[in-house]
Design a protein around this motif. Structure first.
Motif, mmCIF file in Angstrom:
data_model
loop_
_atom_site.group_PDB
_atom_site.id
_atom_site.type_symbol
_atom_site.label_atom_id
_atom_site.label_comp_id
_atom_site.label_asym_id
_atom_site.label_seq_id
_atom_site.Cartn_x
_atom_site.Cartn_y
_atom_site.Cartn_z
ATOM 1 N N LYS A 85 0.808 -1.208 0.000
ATOM 2 C CA LYS A 85 0.000 0.000 0.000
ATOM 3 C C LYS A 85 0.846 1.265 0.000
ATOM 4 C CE LYS A 85 -4.029 -2.048 2.273
ATOM 5 N NZ LYS A 85 -4.919 -2.020 3.462
ATOM 6 N N LYS A 86 2.115 1.143 0.355
ATOM 7 C CA LYS A 86 2.991 2.299 0.396
ATOM 8 C C LYS A 86 3.374 2.776 -1.001
ATOM 9 C CE LYS A 86 5.043 1.224 4.896
ATOM 10 N NZ LYS A 86 6.309 0.922 5.629
ATOM 11 N N VAL A 87 3.200 1.905 -2.008
ATOM 12 C CA VAL A 87 3.490 2.292 -3.386
ATOM 13 C C VAL A 87 2.339 3.164 -3.896
ATOM 14 C CG1 VAL A 87 3.891 1.465 -5.726
ATOM 15 C CG2 VAL A 87 4.817 0.189 -3.786
ATOM 16 N N LEU A 88 2.650 4.409 -4.216
ATOM 17 C CA LEU A 88 1.610 5.371 -4.604
ATOM 18 C C LEU A 88 1.217 5.244 -6.069
ATOM 19 C CD1 LEU A 88 3.079 8.458 -2.699
ATOM 20 C CD2 LEU A 88 1.356 6.808 -1.926
ATOM 21 N N VAL A 89 2.210 5.082 -6.933
ATOM 22 C CA VAL A 89 1.965 4.912 -8.371
ATOM 23 C C VAL A 89 3.008 3.931 -8.899
ATOM 24 C CG1 VAL A 89 1.940 6.015 -10.643
ATOM 25 C CG2 VAL A 89 1.028 7.234 -8.674
ATOM 26 N N SER A 90 2.597 3.031 -9.771
ATOM 27 C CA SER A 90 3.546 2.098 -10.365
ATOM 28 C C SER A 90 3.187 1.865 -11.830
ATOM 29 C CB SER A 90 3.538 0.765 -9.610
ATOM 30 O OG SER A 90 2.285 0.125 -9.720
ATOM 31 N N SER A 127 7.470 15.061 -15.587
ATOM 32 C CA SER A 127 6.311 15.679 -14.940
ATOM 33 C C SER A 127 6.239 15.526 -13.426
ATOM 34 C CB SER A 127 5.022 15.095 -15.541
ATOM 35 O OG SER A 127 4.952 13.685 -15.336
ATOM 36 N N TRP A 128 6.844 14.527 -12.835
ATOM 37 C CA TRP A 128 6.702 14.328 -11.394
ATOM 38 C C TRP A 128 7.316 15.465 -10.588
ATOM 39 C CZ3 TRP A 128 8.517 8.564 -11.715
ATOM 40 C CH2 TRP A 128 7.411 7.765 -12.051
ATOM 41 N N PRO A 129 6.780 15.710 -9.366
ATOM 42 C CA PRO A 129 7.329 16.770 -8.514
ATOM 43 C C PRO A 129 8.795 16.505 -8.171
ATOM 44 C CG PRO A 129 5.167 16.103 -7.715
ATOM 45 C CD PRO A 129 5.553 15.112 -8.770
ATOM 46 N N MET A 130 9.575 17.571 -8.074
ATOM 47 C CA MET A 130 10.970 17.434 -7.708
ATOM 48 C C MET A 130 11.107 16.768 -6.329
ATOM 49 S SD MET A 130 13.129 18.402 -9.964
ATOM 50 C CE MET A 130 12.974 19.135 -11.608
ATOM 51 N N HIS A 131 12.110 15.933 -6.215
ATOM 52 C CA HIS A 131 12.461 15.207 -4.999
ATOM 53 C C HIS A 131 11.484 14.088 -4.659
ATOM 54 C CE1 HIS A 131 14.312 19.362 -4.037
ATOM 55 N NE2 HIS A 131 15.145 18.653 -4.788
ATOM 56 N N THR A 132 10.707 13.672 -5.675
ATOM 57 C CA THR A 132 9.844 12.501 -5.503
ATOM 58 C C THR A 132 10.716 11.256 -5.356
ATOM 59 O OG1 THR A 132 7.913 13.390 -6.669
ATOM 60 C CG2 THR A 132 8.181 11.000 -6.691
ATOM 61 N N LYS A 133 10.406 10.445 -4.362
ATOM 62 C CA LYS A 133 11.160 9.208 -4.127
ATOM 63 C C LYS A 133 10.587 8.101 -4.996
ATOM 64 C CE LYS A 133 12.639 6.158 -0.332
ATOM 65 N NZ LYS A 133 12.498 5.891 1.134
ATOM 66 N N GLU A 197 8.152 2.581 -9.289
ATOM 67 C CA GLU A 197 7.225 2.614 -8.152
ATOM 68 C C GLU A 197 7.466 3.900 -7.366
ATOM 69 O OE1 GLU A 197 6.692 -1.729 -6.411
ATOM 70 O OE2 GLU A 197 8.791 -1.364 -6.952
ATOM 71 N N VAL A 198 6.485 4.759 -7.343
ATOM 72 C CA VAL A 198 6.594 6.004 -6.578
ATOM 73 C C VAL A 198 6.303 5.682 -5.117
ATOM 74 C CG1 VAL A 198 5.642 8.299 -6.189
ATOM 75 C CG2 VAL A 198 5.955 7.459 -8.529
ATOM 76 N N LEU A 199 7.277 5.965 -4.254
ATOM 77 C CA LEU A 199 7.143 5.659 -2.829
ATOM 78 C C LEU A 199 6.737 6.872 -1.998
ATOM 79 C CD1 LEU A 199 10.363 3.469 -2.438
ATOM 80 C CD2 LEU A 199 8.060 2.730 -3.045
ATOM 81 N N GLU A 200 7.113 8.056 -2.486
ATOM 82 C CA GLU A 200 6.780 9.291 -1.744
ATOM 83 C C GLU A 200 6.842 10.478 -2.695
ATOM 84 O OE1 GLU A 200 8.610 11.929 1.960
ATOM 85 O OE2 GLU A 200 9.229 9.846 1.664
ATOM 86 N N TRP A 201 5.810 11.291 -2.672
ATOM 87 C CA TRP A 201 5.786 12.461 -3.544
ATOM 88 C C TRP A 201 6.672 13.563 -2.976
ATOM 89 C CZ3 TRP A 201 4.307 11.409 -8.114
ATOM 90 C CH2 TRP A 201 3.242 10.564 -8.374
#
Length: 216
Positions: A85-90, A127-133, A197-201
């Motif tokens: 569930k911690k994966v926000l987008v994949s 496109s993703w926000p800067m410093h997205t994990k 896999e986006v873990l944190e925006w």
């Protein structure tokens, strides 16, 4: 007369002996019963002690389970589901590679837009926000890094949605290291089917969600 007196005396002695034997027998029987009664109480506490130890053992196991240790496979699966569930987008995409440190080498366009110096684990997203994990995986290998720059440019309109630093690119490709940070040292310029896999925006500028082509 003497014989009859003797017989009577013998009879009396015999009766006395028999009476004494009966009394001794009763006393012995009473002694055995008393001994058994004395032994029985000493055995009962042992049975109670075994039951108490079993109860204590069960309570100890119950406390261990409540302490956070998985008691069975069902608990392990629940932990794995929480991790998922911690994966926000994949998703999957094609990735290229770059190394922009402001040196101007090989068409270097300048320092990364995110404000952090070029380094291993620094990726460029259109496109993703800067410093997205974000975690990237390919060929059984994975690296977790962050978005620190914008890119790729026009290739993003053709499905190339991530630019990886040279070291990450080469590691995911074949597990090796690049000969130069500006060149992966392989004829391959892209990794197809790369999983992200986006873990944190990140809190920087950009859009959350599925990656969008550069400038869109």
């Amino acid at each position: 007369m003497q014989k009859r007196a003797l017989n009577l005396a013998m009879t009396g002695v015999t009766g006395t002996c028999l009476a004494g034997m009966l009394v001794a027998g009763v006393a012995a029987a009473s002694g055995d019963d008393t001994a058994q009664q004395q032994k029985t109480p000493s055995q009962t506490p042992m049975a109670q002690q075994d039951t108490t130890e079993q109860k204590n053992g069960s309570q100890a196991r119950s406390l261990a389970e409540k302490a956070g240790e998985p008691a069975n496979e069902s608990a392990k699966k629940n932990i794995e589901k929480k991790a998922e569930k911690k994966v926000l987008v994949s998703g999957k995409t094609t990735a290229s590679y770059f190394w922009d440190d402001g040196s101007g080498v090989n068409g270097d366009t300048g320092a990364p837009a995110g404000g952090k110096p070029m380094q291993k684990g620094l990726f460029a997203s259109p496109s993703w926000p800067m410093h997205t994990k974000v975690k990237v995986s390919a060929n059984g290998r994975s690296i977790t890094g962050f978005v620190g720059d914008r890119g790729p440019g026009d290739p993003s309109h053709k499905g190339v949605m991530l630019d990886l630093d040279t070291y990450t690119f080469r590691y995911l490709l074949d597990g090796d290291k690049p000969k130069s940070k500006y060149n992966a040292g392989t004829g391959e310029g892209h990794i197809k089917g790369l999983k992200y896999e986006v873990l944190e925006w990140g809190k920087g500028k950009g859009e959350r969600g599925k990656p969008q082509p550069f400038g869109s």
